[in-house]
Design an enzyme around this catalytic site. Structure first.
Site, PDB file in Angstrom:
ATOM      1  N   LYS A 155       9.348  -7.113 -10.317  1.00 22.17           N
ATOM      2  CA  LYS A 155       8.509  -7.884  -9.394  1.00 22.17           C
ATOM      3  C   LYS A 155       7.026  -7.692  -9.729  1.00 22.17           C
ATOM      4  O   LYS A 155       6.275  -8.646  -9.865  1.00 22.17           O
ATOM      5  CB  LYS A 155       8.787  -7.462  -7.946  1.00 22.17           C
ATOM      6  CG  LYS A 155       8.081  -8.336  -6.936  1.00 22.17           C
ATOM      7  CD  LYS A 155       7.776  -7.622  -5.654  1.00 22.17           C
ATOM      8  CE  LYS A 155       6.557  -6.768  -5.803  1.00 22.17           C
ATOM      9  NZ  LYS A 155       6.156  -6.027  -4.629  1.00 22.17           N
ATOM     10  N   ASP A 173       9.790 -10.985  -4.108  1.00 23.24           N
ATOM     11  CA  ASP A 173       9.696  -9.813  -3.235  1.00 23.24           C
ATOM     12  C   ASP A 173      10.546 -10.078  -1.992  1.00 23.24           C
ATOM     13  O   ASP A 173      11.283 -11.067  -1.934  1.00 23.24           O
ATOM     14  CB  ASP A 173       8.236  -9.504  -2.864  1.00 23.24           C
ATOM     15  CG  ASP A 173       7.671 -10.520  -1.874  1.00 23.24           C
ATOM     16  OD1 ASP A 173       8.296 -11.579  -1.666  1.00 23.24           O
ATOM     17  OD2 ASP A 173       6.620 -10.238  -1.286  1.00 23.24           O
TER      18      ASP A 173
END
Ligand code: SF4
Length: 216
Positions: free
Chosen positions: A121, A139
């Site tokens: 991420k 996320d």
């Protein structure tokens, strides 16, 4: 409705209604963004932005942070979640940035992921914002909103990322990440989504199901 069609309608709405979006993290250099994104895991951007000015004052360049002790960094980030492991990650990240990349933040996701504290991420956020790479960082907000809307049925972050990248044009991917995050943060919140205020509810699979306009 097919996922691709729903993605197109949602992205189109965001383009028209939220044309100016960017990260809420404060930074001025790629190194500063990388530090801020590492600190933002399980922590609010607001809290990170309150912490980074002093941190960057002490360690303006990767070399400064690489030479720091974990204890020094810990003292400056102690109000952030998981300060112990984040302090270790920051020092380790800076050391590797200096030793392997000449102090420059690398542009490829795979290279970024070799740095301590940098998962997929974080790597995607940095690659997308700094280097305009056509990737979507997933996320917790992007994951939840994508599944509620019906943009993906993926059960893992990787699966949702794959679906989004399949159905969103390369040019729109970086901005889509911000649109979905901000939508999740302020409208489609985890506990009580504000569906009646939501501009994209007419295409939202969860909303349509709850209002019996789509089969369960
Ligand atoms: Fe989220 Fe509700 Fe909007 Fe659907 S309609 S995206 S569940 S806020």
């Amino acid at each position: 409705m097919h996922k691709k069609e729903r993605c197109a309608l949602v992205i189109d709405w965001f383009k028209k209604n939220r044309p100016l979006v960017q990260t809420e993290l404060d930074y001025t250099t790629p190194y500063q963004l990388l530090v801020a994104v590492i600190l933002s895991a399980q922590c609010t951007d607001r809290r990170v932005n309150m912490t980074t000015p002093l941190l960057f004052e002490h360690f303006p360049e990767p070399g400064d942070l690489a030479a720091a002790s974990v204890e020094e960094v810990f003292e400056l980030i102690r109000s952030i979640s998981y300060p112990n492991s984040k302090a270790k990650h920051l020092v380790g990240m800076a050391q590797k940035l200096v030793s392997d990349f000449g102090g420059e933040v690398p542009s490829e996701v795979e290279q970024l992921m070799t740095l301590p504290g940098v998962g997929r991420k974080t790597a995607n956020v940095v690659a997308s914002i700094i280097y305009d790479k056509p990737v979507i960082a997933v996320d917790t907000h992007v994951f939840r909103v994508s599944r509620r809307l019906g943009l993906s049925d993926g059960k893992t972050v990787e699966a949702v990322e794959k679906d989004l990248e399949k159905n969103i044009a390369e040019a729109d991917r970086g901005t889509s990440h911000h649109w979905l995050i901000l939508h999740g943060r302020y409208v489609c919140t985890a506990r009580s989504p504000k569906c009646e205020e939501c501009g994209i509810r007419e295409w939202c699979r969860d909303y349509l199901r709850k209002n019996r306009k789509l089969p369960e």
